[in-house]
Design an enzyme around this catalytic site. Structure first.
Site, PDB file in Angstrom:
ATOM      1  N   HIS A 163     -39.386  20.450 -73.987  1.00  0.00           N
ATOM      2  CA  HIS A 163     -38.533  19.708 -74.921  1.00  0.00           C
ATOM      3  C   HIS A 163     -37.813  20.679 -75.852  1.00  0.00           C
ATOM      4  O   HIS A 163     -38.382  21.669 -76.315  1.00  0.00           O
ATOM      5  CB  HIS A 163     -39.383  18.729 -75.736  1.00  0.00           C
TER       6      HIS A 163
ATOM      7  N   LYS B 242     -43.693  20.810 -64.820  1.00  0.00           N
ATOM      8  CA  LYS B 242     -44.313  22.139 -64.913  1.00  0.00           C
ATOM      9  C   LYS B 242     -45.832  22.025 -64.977  1.00  0.00           C
ATOM     10  O   LYS B 242     -46.548  22.693 -64.226  1.00  0.00           O
ATOM     11  CB  LYS B 242     -43.794  22.877 -66.162  1.00  0.00           C
TER      12      LYS B 242
END
Length: 652
Positions: free
Chosen positions: A64, A17
Site C-alpha cells: 500500500h 506477495k
C-alpha cells in the site's frame, strides 16, 4: 554450509506477495492482528527458504502507498528482489514506485513473479508479460526470469525456486574483511531474556559475547544471544536475518532506524554529501533548499536538500547535494538512500552517500565539485586521498577510511601506507607516540600560511634576523590545534625552509637589510659595548646618537644578539659576547673547589658596580652557571646556554 542471502519482495497492494511467500515457505508473514483482520500487509514480515546451496532470508513488504516507509525499511540490506505483479491487475502504481525504489537502492539481481495466473487465460498472460517487460526495460530486472505462479494451485512454485537459485548464483560474494553492520527494523522484549532487536546483516559478522556500538546513541552493548529464523546460533554474518539479544538496554529505548555496528568505526552526522538522482517521472523538479524525507537504512529522517551545482534538479538528472538533517544519521561511503517529499506521498529520487561525515560546503566551488566527483568515481586509493583532503587540518586516521572511503578493514593499512609512500600524506608527530597525517596539499597550504606570517614579520622588521617562534605560531591559532602548528614548524625546519630553534625562527633565505647609516650605528653600538666591559651602557643611551634611526634601535640590538655580538642580560642591559665569556671564565676559576662568593666579591672581581653585579649574578643563576645559597654563589653543573643566547645555524 549454504550461502546466506536476503530476498526482498516488492509490488502493488493485493498482488499476492504474502500469499506467494506462504506458498513457497509455509510461513505467514502477516503477524499483526490488524493485518489478519484487514487482509493486507501493513508492516514488514519475515520468512526463510532453503534452496540447497542457498538459504534465503525473506523480507515481505507492504504494497500500500501509505506504507512505503515500511517497504523502504524492509528493503534495507537485501541482496535480490522478487517483483510481484498480479496477472489479473498487471502493472499498477506501487509496482512502478517499488521498482524505482529498488533501482535507487542499487539492486542488481532479481526475479519477476506473475501471481494469480490461474485467474486469467493465456492471452491475458501474454499481455501481462509484455507490460511487465516494458516496465522493467532499462532496469536491473530487464533480463530477469519471469515466472507465472499461483499460490492457490501451486503452479510455477518449483520453477520460481529454480529461478531464484539461478539468480542467487549471480550475486557476487563480497571480498575483504568488513565491519559488522545491522540496521534495526524491530525492537521488543522476550520474557526471561530482555531486549531483542532484529534486522538484516549488511556486512561483517558478530558472535555471542562480543560488544556492538548502538548508533546514533554511541553506547556499547554486549550481545547475550543470537538467533537466525528462530534458531539459536553462535554467529551471524552478512546475508542473514538476525535477532540479537542485548544486555544493558531497554527495548523501548531502541527504535527502528537505529543501528548496531563494530565499535570505533562509524559516527553519526546531521550533514551528508550525496550524489542525487531525480526520478524520471517526478511531477516537479527538486529545488534547492527543499524540505525532504530521507530514507537511509531503516531510518526515516526529515531534512533539507541543498543543491551544490544547480538551483533545481529536473526529472532524470543527476546532481551533487548536501542533506541537512533534523536528526543524526549513520551512513557509510557509497550507501544508497531514497528521498521522498515531506508529505510522504511521492518518491523524488535517491542516490549514494559520498560524505557520511560532511561539513557545510560552499556551492559551485569548482575544486570542491571536482573532488566530490573523484570521491564517487575513483578507486579506493583515490577516494582515500580525497577524504584526507576534506579532513583538512583535523588530519586523517586509518580508521576514518572505513566510513568515509568505504574501505574494508584489510584495505585500510595498505592504502594508508601507499599514500604515505607516494607523498600524498605528510605524517606529523604531535605528541609522544601520536601522529597526524595531513593530505599533502593541505600541509602545503598550512606551510605557506606559516611562511606568509613570518614573511610579513620580516617585512615589518627588516633588521631582525629572528622572530619569537611562539608569537609566530600563535598567529595560526585558528587551526585549532597548537601541537599541529608546532609540528608544521618542525617539519619546515627539517626541510630547510626555516632556520631556528625552540625559541626563535626565521625564513632560511632572509637576510637583514641595513642602510649605510644603520650599519655604522650598529658598529658603534658593538664598539661601545666592547669598550665598556662590565659597566655597559643602556640601550636608551644611543637614542640621541641614532637620530632618525631611533625607531629601529631595538631591532638593531636584537640583530646584534642574533648575530652573536651582544648577549641580552635583562631589560635594557646587554654585554658584549666576548665579555660574557670572560665573566664565565673568571668566575669558574674563583669558584673551583666548592668555594662560594658574595655579590660584593663578584662585583670586585669584575671591577664593576652593584648596579651591574646584581643583574649579572641573577643572569648566571638563570643560565644554570651558578647556584645561589643564601648570600653566596656556587659553581653549578654547567648547562648549555639557552637557545636564545646563541645564533642558530643557518643553512646555505
Amino acid at each position: 554450509m549454504p550461502r546466506e542471502l536476503i530476498l526482498g519482495t516488492a509490488g502493488h497492494i493485493d498482488h499476492g506477495k504474502t500469499s506467494l511467500i506462504k506458498a513457497l515457505t509455509g510461513i505467514d508473514c502477516d503477524r499483526l492482528p490488524e493485518e489478519k483482520a484487514r487482509g493486507i500487509t501493513i508492516d514488514i514480515g519475515f520468512a526463510h527458504l532453503d534452496l540447497g546451496d542457498y538459504r534465503l532470508g525473506i523480507v515481505d513488504v507492504p504494497g500500500h502507498e501509505r506504507f512505503i516507509k515500511n517497504m523502504l525499511a524492509g528493503a534495507a540490506g537485501i541482496d535480490l528482489a522478487l517483483l510481484v505483479v498480479a496477472a489479473d491487475d498487471s502493472v499498477m502504481p506501487q509496482t512502478r514506485e517499488h521498482l524505482e525504489i529498488l533501482q535507487l537502492l542499487g539492486l542488481r539481481f532479481g526475479v519477476i513473479a506473475v501471481t494469480k495466473a490461474d485467474l486469467v487465460d493465456d492471452t491475458t498472460r501474454e499481455v501481462v508479460a509484455l507490460e511487465v517487460r516494458e516496465l522493467v526495460q532499462g532496469t536491473f530486472l530487464e533480463n530477469a526470469p519471469l515466472v507465472f505462479t499461483s499460490a492457490r494451485t501451486g503452479e510455477g512454485l518449483e520453477e520460481l525456486k529454480q529461478a531464484l537459485r539461478q539468480v542467487c548464483s549471480q550475486v557476487e560474494d563480497r571480498q575483504g574483511e568488513e565491519i559488522f553492520r545491522m540496521a534495526i527494523d524491530r525492537s521488543f522484549a522476550v520474557a526471561g531474556h530482555g531486549t531483542v532487536v532484529t534486522g538484516s546483516v549488511t556486512s561483517g559478522r558478530l558472535r555471542v559475547g562480543e560488544e556492538v556500538e548502538w548508533l546514533p546513541v554511541g553506547e556499547r552493548l554486549r550481545v547475550r544471544g543470537l538467533h537466525n529464523h528462530d534458531r539459536p546460533v553462535e554467529e551471524v554474518h552478512r546475508g542473514m536475518r538476525a535477532a540479537i539479544n542485548l544486555a544493558g538496554v531497554k527495548h523501548e529505548q531502541i527504535e527502528r532506524g537505529h543501528e548496531l555496528a563494530t565499535p570505533g568505526y562509524l559516527r553519526p552526522s546531521r550533514i551528508l554529501t550525496v550524489r542525487l538522482h531525480a526520478l524520471p517521472d517526478i511531477r516537479h523538479p527538486i529545488k534547492h533548499r527543499a524540505e525532504v524525507r530521507l530514507h537511509l537504512g531503516t531510518a526515516e529522517i526529515m531534512g533539507t536538500v541543498a543543491l551544490l551545482d544547480s538551483n533545481r534538479l529536473e526529472a532524470n538528472q543527476w546532481g551533487l547535494a548536501q542533506l541537512f538533517l533534523r536528526e543524526a544519521a549513520v551512513a557509510r561511503w557509497g550507501q544508497p538512500f531514497v528521498m521522498r517529499d515531506p508529505s510522504a506521498t511521492h518518491t523524488l529520487g535517491g542516490g549514494r552517500v559520498l560524505q557520511p561525515l560532511a561539513e557545510k560546503l560552499r556551492r559551485s566551488r569548482l575544486d570542491t565539485l571536482e573532488r566530490l566527483e573523484m570521491l564517487w568515481r575513483g578507486d579506493a586509493e583515490s577516494r582515500a586521498d580525497v577524504v584526507a583532503w576534506f579532513q583538512g587540518w583535523r588530519g586523517l586516521q586509518p580508521a576514518d577510511l572505513v566510513q568515509s572511503a568505504g574501505l574494508s578493514l584489510d584495505q585500510v593499512e595498505p592504502t594508508f601506507t601507499r599514500l604515505l609512500e607516494r607523498g600524498r600524506l605528510v605524517n606529523l608527530p604531535v605528541a609522544p607516540g601520536k601522529t597526524v597525517a595531513l593530505q599533502v596539499e593541505v600541509f602545503e597550504e598550512l606551510a605557506q600560511r606559516f611562511l606568509a606570517v613570518l614573511g610579513r614579520l620580516h617585512a615589518e622588521h627588516p633588521l631582525m634576523s629572528w622572530h619569537d617562534r611562539s608569537k609566530v605560531e600563535a598567529q595560526l591559532a585558528y587551526v585549532g590545534d597548537e601541537t599541529l602548528v608546532h609540528a608544521v614548524t618542525e617539519s619546515l625546519l627539517a626541510r630547510g625552509q626555516l632556520v631556528g630553534d625552540q625559541r626563535r625562527i626565521a625564513q632560511a633565505d632572509f637576510k637583514p637589510k641595513l642602510s649605510a647609516a644603520q650599519r655604522k650605528l650598529k658598529e658603534r653600538i658593538v664598539q661601545a659595548y666592547r669598550a665598556a666591559r662590565f659597566q655597559p651602557p643602556e640601550l636608551s643611551s644611543f637614542v640621541a646618537e641614532a637620530g632618525g634611526q631611533a625607531s629601529a634601535l631595538r631591532d638593531l640590538f636584537e640583530l646584534c644578539v642574533a648575530e652573536g655580538e651582544l648577549v641580552h642580560i635583562e631589560g635594557e642591559l646587554y654585554l658584549h659576547a666576548e665579555h660574557e665569556q670572560a665573566m664565565r671564565k673568571l668566575l669558574r676559576e674563583k669558584l673551583q673547589g666548592g668555594r662560594g662568593l658574595t655579590v660584593s666579591e663578584i662585583r670586585d672581581l669584575l671591577q664593576t658596580t652593584r648596579k651591574y653585579a646584581v643583574p649579572l649574578c641573577e643572569y648566571l643563576d638563570r643560565q644554570g652557571f651558578t647556584r645561589r645559597e643564601g648570600d653566596l654563589r656556587f659553581l653549578a653543573e654547567p648547562l648549555p646556554s639557552p637557545a636564545g643566547q646563541q645564533k642558530p645555524a643557518r643553512t646555505a
